[in-house]
Write an enzyme that holds these catalytic residues in place. Sequence first.
Site, mmCIF file in Angstrom:
data_model
loop_
_atom_site.group_PDB
_atom_site.id
_atom_site.type_symbol
_atom_site.label_atom_id
_atom_site.label_comp_id
_atom_site.label_asym_id
_atom_site.label_seq_id
_atom_site.Cartn_x
_atom_site.Cartn_y
_atom_site.Cartn_z
ATOM 1 N N CYS A 20 0.834 -1.205 0.000
ATOM 2 C CA CYS A 20 0.000 0.000 0.000
ATOM 3 C C CYS A 20 0.868 1.255 0.000
ATOM 4 O O CYS A 20 1.692 1.438 0.917
ATOM 5 C CB CYS A 20 -0.911 0.002 1.213
ATOM 6 S SG CYS A 20 -1.884 -1.524 1.405
ATOM 7 N N CYS A 258 -2.613 11.759 25.623
ATOM 8 C CA CYS A 258 -2.295 10.706 24.645
ATOM 9 C C CYS A 258 -1.782 9.410 25.277
ATOM 10 O O CYS A 258 -1.210 8.584 24.577
ATOM 11 C CB CYS A 258 -1.254 11.221 23.646
ATOM 12 S SG CYS A 258 -1.955 12.279 22.365
ATOM 13 N N ASP A 274 1.621 4.116 17.802
ATOM 14 C CA ASP A 274 2.230 3.543 16.597
ATOM 15 C C ASP A 274 2.613 4.604 15.577
ATOM 16 O O ASP A 274 3.377 4.328 14.651
ATOM 17 C CB ASP A 274 1.337 2.471 15.962
ATOM 18 C CG ASP A 274 -0.069 2.924 15.653
ATOM 19 O OD1 ASP A 274 -0.506 3.940 16.203
ATOM 20 O OD2 ASP A 274 -0.744 2.242 14.856
ATOM 21 N N CYS A 323 -12.745 18.301 19.128
ATOM 22 C CA CYS A 323 -11.518 18.090 18.362
ATOM 23 C C CYS A 323 -10.295 17.947 19.260
ATOM 24 O O CYS A 323 -9.408 17.147 18.992
ATOM 25 C CB CYS A 323 -11.328 19.257 17.401
ATOM 26 S SG CYS A 323 -9.768 19.246 16.512
#
Length: 402
Positions: A20, A258, A274, A323
Amino acid sequence: MDPNFSLLIKPVSWRCNLGCPSCFYSKKSELFRDGRLRMNDEVLAALTKKFLSLGLPLSCFGWQGGECTLMGLDFFRKTLDFQRNFAKPGQRVANSIQTNATLLDDEWGRFFHESNILVGVSIDGPPEMHDRSRPWPDGRGSHADVLRGLEALRRNRAEFNVLTLVSAVNQGHPREIYRYLKSLDVKYHQYIECVEFDAAGNLKPCSVEPRQWGRFLCELFDEWYPSDIRKVSIRLFDSILSRLVDGVPSLCSMGGDCRQYFVVEHNGDLYPCDFHVSPEWKLGNVETDDLTQLFDSPLYREFGARKSAVHGKCRICEYYDFCMGCCPKNRFPAGGLKSLSALCDGWKMLYAHTLERFGKLAAEIREEREKHILRRGTGVPAPGRNSPCPCGSGKKYKNCCG
């Protein structure tokens, strides 16, 4: 530690049988060059034992790649053996796997069904879109192979959902993609953005165009609302509703910190995300380090705090609570952490177009929950955890109002 903390495991690192062009993880070949890139038994045992020892309400193991089915079925059978051996009586454990589905057959399907493993299948739309987005290394399209894998899952009653990458290839076709996935009888959809920067900090050609991202999501919402709100689950929309109903979104990009999971690479190295598997963010190794200490480490705390280091315009934006400055990996590199997200205009388009209707849905959900509470108060038994939710959503009770 967050009770929803999980592991994202890369047993074959970046290795994949497809080629990909938009794959962000294939670049990890520069970091992991040597060896067979296969997780060994020692690393598997260590990550299983140490994660289960945390005693979380639900211990979630997520398996990704590359293409993690390259490990073969015996590896995942061994995984479940380790989980059974290290889990305490009554401890709840869940597994999910993300795959391109090209290697799946009936044996895989039976295994997933019998082991209650949730399977995420990557499909980027009808053949003409998917084949451009996810080709074999020789350029052939993989769509037909993916459908064969999907049918193996369906035949064997394995639970699955679909992940669609929105990129330059398919960004102009939200309704067509949505209708196509519905034609495949897919009830659970996930749409994620392709945002990749070049060395100069400019968006790569494969990336979704920022305002087109907004148009894509607005058209997707209009196709879904109101006729499919009880029939089809769209992960982003579910997270917005979770934020409105419970105050807690289900997507990490909509949170304020996070520190949601550890990435475990094939060799046991641990990273915070990741998208940030790089030497400067290496936290430790699962064989040698204590997970609780790593969670409380200065490096991991620094990583978590990056989320709230946002541009000044974000703080005064009417949509900031949804957001939250977007995923840090989407912020323009030239401006550092406090730059605006490349998708800022797109997110504003979505929320301006949908929040009123999301608010109505949230009010309905709260009302339905109140009815269920009253129903339980009358002595009428609540539905079974795996029964259809009586609110009519089409979801299992445990995944909806339960």
